[in-house]
Design a protein around this motif. Structure first.
Motif, PDB file in Angstrom:
ATOM      1  N   SER A  32      57.145  78.204  -7.201  1.00 43.84           N
ATOM      2  CA  SER A  32      55.906  77.760  -7.883  1.00 43.84           C
ATOM      3  C   SER A  32      55.870  78.263  -9.525  1.00 43.84           C
ATOM      4  N   CYS A  33      55.337  77.248 -10.264  1.00 41.60           N
ATOM      5  CA  CYS A  33      54.825  77.591 -11.530  1.00 41.60           C
ATOM      6  C   CYS A  33      53.544  77.277 -12.091  1.00 41.60           C
ATOM      7  N   ASN A  34      52.808  78.133 -12.760  1.00 39.74           N
ATOM      8  CA  ASN A  34      51.494  77.897 -13.000  1.00 39.74           C
ATOM      9  C   ASN A  34      51.171  76.879 -14.175  1.00 39.74           C
ATOM     10  N   GLY A  35      52.163  76.441 -14.704  1.00 41.54           N
ATOM     11  CA  GLY A  35      51.893  75.260 -15.595  1.00 41.54           C
ATOM     12  C   GLY A  35      53.251  74.661 -16.030  1.00 41.54           C
ATOM     13  N   ALA A  36      53.178  73.600 -16.720  1.00 41.79           N
ATOM     14  CA  ALA A  36      54.304  72.795 -17.029  1.00 41.79           C
ATOM     15  C   ALA A  36      55.482  73.414 -17.874  1.00 41.79           C
ATOM     16  N   PRO A  37      54.997  74.073 -19.074  1.00 41.04           N
ATOM     17  CA  PRO A  37      55.956  74.622 -20.048  1.00 41.04           C
ATOM     18  C   PRO A  37      56.979  75.633 -18.963  1.00 41.04           C
ATOM     19  N   GLU A  38      56.331  76.363 -18.145  1.00 43.60           N
ATOM     20  CA  GLU A  38      57.078  77.341 -17.328  1.00 43.60           C
ATOM     21  C   GLU A  38      58.025  76.768 -16.530  1.00 43.60           C
ATOM     22  N   ALA A  39      57.554  75.361 -16.028  1.00 45.53           N
ATOM     23  CA  ALA A  39      58.424  74.617 -15.027  1.00 45.53           C
ATOM     24  C   ALA A  39      59.285  73.921 -15.706  1.00 45.53           C
ATOM     25  N   LEU A  40      59.225  73.629 -16.980  1.00 41.36           N
ATOM     26  CA  LEU A  40      60.275  72.935 -17.624  1.00 41.36           C
ATOM     27  C   LEU A  40      61.377  73.859 -18.016  1.00 41.36           C
ATOM     28  N   ASP A  41      61.025  75.311 -18.373  1.00 39.07           N
ATOM     29  CA  ASP A  41      62.010  76.178 -18.683  1.00 39.07           C
ATOM     30  C   ASP A  41      62.816  76.658 -17.320  1.00 39.07           C
ATOM     31  N   LEU A  42      62.232  76.598 -16.226  1.00 33.88           N
ATOM     32  CA  LEU A  42      62.971  76.720 -14.751  1.00 33.88           C
ATOM     33  C   LEU A  42      63.759  75.635 -14.407  1.00 33.88           C
ATOM     34  N   LEU A  43      63.198  74.335 -14.771  1.00 36.04           N
ATOM     35  CA  LEU A  43      64.124  73.248 -14.357  1.00 36.04           C
ATOM     36  C   LEU A  43      65.457  73.139 -15.246  1.00 36.04           C
ATOM     37  N   LYS A  44      65.456  74.000 -16.296  1.00 41.00           N
ATOM     38  CA  LYS A  44      66.587  74.004 -17.310  1.00 41.00           C
ATOM     39  C   LYS A  44      67.603  74.803 -16.802  1.00 41.00           C
ATOM     40  N   THR A  45      67.414  75.610 -15.687  1.00 39.21           N
ATOM     41  CA  THR A  45      68.099  76.430 -15.224  1.00 39.21           C
ATOM     42  C   THR A  45      68.997  75.994 -14.065  1.00 39.21           C
ATOM     43  N   ASP A  46      69.930  76.563 -13.463  1.00 44.13           N
ATOM     44  CA  ASP A  46      70.655  76.255 -12.273  1.00 44.13           C
ATOM     45  C   ASP A  46      69.753  76.190 -11.031  1.00 44.13           C
ATOM     46  N   GLU A  47      68.464  76.569 -10.846  1.00 41.22           N
ATOM     47  CA  GLU A  47      67.627  76.932  -9.694  1.00 41.22           C
ATOM     48  C   GLU A  47      67.710  75.526  -9.074  1.00 41.22           C
ATOM     49  N   PRO A  48      67.989  75.734  -7.789  1.00 38.36           N
ATOM     50  CA  PRO A  48      67.991  74.629  -6.965  1.00 38.36           C
ATOM     51  C   PRO A  48      66.864  74.185  -6.566  1.00 38.36           C
ATOM     52  N   VAL A  49      66.326  72.971  -6.793  1.00 36.93           N
ATOM     53  CA  VAL A  49      65.024  72.376  -6.569  1.00 36.93           C
ATOM     54  C   VAL A  49      65.491  70.621  -5.968  1.00 36.93           C
ATOM     55  N   ASP A  50      64.717  70.606  -4.833  1.00 34.46           N
ATOM     56  CA  ASP A  50      64.977  69.471  -4.182  1.00 34.46           C
ATOM     57  C   ASP A  50      63.938  68.330  -4.119  1.00 34.46           C
ATOM     58  N   ALA A  51      62.686  68.814  -4.775  1.00 31.74           N
ATOM     59  CA  ALA A  51      61.566  67.985  -5.188  1.00 31.74           C
ATOM     60  C   ALA A  51      60.400  68.639  -5.754  1.00 31.74           C
ATOM     61  N   ILE A  52      59.692  68.061  -6.494  1.00 36.16           N
ATOM     62  CA  ILE A  52      58.928  68.558  -7.465  1.00 36.16           C
ATOM     63  C   ILE A  52      57.258  68.097  -7.093  1.00 36.16           C
ATOM     64  N   LEU A  53      56.263  68.905  -6.651  1.00 38.48           N
ATOM     65  CA  LEU A  53      54.804  68.485  -6.675  1.00 38.48           C
ATOM     66  C   LEU A  53      54.324  69.137  -7.912  1.00 38.48           C
ATOM     67  N   ILE A  54      53.652  68.049  -8.789  1.00 37.98           N
ATOM     68  CA  ILE A  54      52.998  68.527  -9.898  1.00 37.98           C
ATOM     69  C   ILE A  54      51.612  68.161  -9.978  1.00 37.98           C
TER      70      ILE A  54
END
Length: 121
Positions: A32-54
């Motif tokens: 989880s991320c508490n906000g969109a800026p944090e999530a955007l930073d995470l999504l620019k990494t190689d962290e596997p994510v199969d779906a996003i609930l926003i």
């Protein structure tokens, strides 16, 4: 079989807690991320994510602004993004889809509908 990983983006810790508990009980991994800026930073990494609930209504950057940015991230264009919002008025679903969401689910969340959305990820 690997567990599917769902990223939850929401500024309300109670919503994150409830979604994580529900999804973990159904064998999904959650981050989880508490906000969109944090999530955007995470999504620019190689962290596997199969779906996003926003969550669509957050301070600083809402889902309407964040979803197009998520879809522009290399390697994330095809990651399903599901808009989660308390707004359930006529036209809200269409507004979320126009912003780039793959689907829309209103709060309080219908768990069966959420699981149907996630079953194919």
């Amino acid at each position: 079989m690997n567990k599917k990983k769902v990223l939850i983006i929401d500024d309300d810790a109670r919503n994150i807690f409830a979604l994580k508990a529900t999804l973990k009980a159904k064998s999904y991994d959650c981050i989880s991320c508490n906000g969109a800026p944090e999530a955007l930073d995470l999504l620019k990494t190689d962290e596997p994510v199969d779906a996003i609930l926003i969550d669509m209504m957050m301070p600083e950057m809402d889902g309407y602004d964040a979803i197009p940015l998520i879809k522009k991230i290399e390697g994330r264009r095809n990651t399903p993004v599901y808009a989660v919002t308390a707004q359930a008025m006529v036209g809200d679903r269409e507004k979320c889809l126009r912003a780039g969401a793959d689907e829309y689910i209103s709060k309080p969340i219908d768990v069966e509908k959420l699981l149907r959305l996630l079953k194919d990820i």
